[in-house]
Design an enzyme around this catalytic site. Sequence first.
Site, short mmCIF file in Angstrom:
data_model
loop_
_atom_site.label_atom_id
_atom_site.label_comp_id
_atom_site.label_asym_id
_atom_site.label_seq_id
_atom_site.Cartn_x
_atom_site.Cartn_y
_atom_site.Cartn_z
N CYS A 7 0.83 -1.21 0.00
CA CYS A 7 0.00 0.00 0.00
C CYS A 7 0.86 1.25 0.00
CB CYS A 7 -0.93 0.00 1.20
SG CYS A 7 -2.34 1.08 1.01
N GLU A 48 -1.62 -9.07 0.30
CA GLU A 48 -0.70 -9.15 1.43
C GLU A 48 -0.12 -7.78 1.71
OE1 GLU A 48 2.76 -8.61 1.10
OE2 GLU A 48 3.74 -9.80 2.65
N ARG A 92 8.38 -12.68 10.38
CA ARG A 92 7.76 -11.86 9.35
C ARG A 92 6.24 -11.93 9.49
NH1 ARG A 92 10.29 -9.85 4.92
NH2 ARG A 92 8.98 -8.93 3.31
N ARG A 94 2.63 -10.56 8.60
CA ARG A 94 1.96 -9.85 7.52
C ARG A 94 0.46 -10.11 7.61
NH1 ARG A 94 6.10 -7.66 7.40
NH2 ARG A 94 7.46 -7.13 5.63
#
Length: 257
Positions: A7, A48, A92, A94
């Site tokens: 984004c 994602e 990680r 997400r």
Amino acid sequence: MSTIFNCRCFKKNSLGRAHGFLDETQGTLFFDIARIIKEKQPQAFLLENVKNLKSHDKGRTYRVIKKALENDLGYTVYDKIINAKGLVPQNRERIYIVGFKKPIKFQFPSLPDKGPALRTILEDEVDEKYTLSDKLWKYLQAYKEKHEAKGNGFGYGLADLDSYSRTLSARYYKDGSEILIPQKGKNPRKLTPRECARLQGFPDSFKIVVSNTAAYKQFGNSVAVPVVRLIAEKMIQAIEQDELIENGKGLIAHVGK
């Protein structure tokens, strides 16, 4: 079937007077994602992004995205924050957003609590160019000491080879400071591009045909491949089973952390 997005904001396009999601999301990459979904009408999609998408701007950003997907585009949407460390040796987290054109029942896959150790993705022989110079290593140590004195945690990360690493980012090419590999008798080193590929779950058959700098940026921006593979498999199963939500189309499924 799927789309992966980040984004980041772009300049607004000159598209005339907008309405609905066109108005609320114009100027962002999601605006283009929404336009593609509206035009192509995929049976399903997978998005994602960083987990902070949910809290950005006090939650407004995510509410706008959900409204566009659910109300404006008519998809049944599921979301979940997943940590890839159960499949790759990397911390990680997400957010994954799954959407179906039909009101299909869907469950995200369950990942193991513990995955492979960082040492399993390291190359046997590594060029000396990946070892930090004395100047850079001294700078990183001084930088960390300065911030520790201020009471914050900024600074390099010396990896535990028997555990998992910090999150690989697109800035890794600069100095590798977030994931440094300890070496006996000399300065620590950066991961090689191939090791970064492995850290994201890419097979060794994946060809790296760009410069090291470009490779570091690309792998830092990449998805964790094994996580996306499992979610995609679950999506295919859901489509094939075609089990619908009882209340019909438009019911939103919230699958949080």
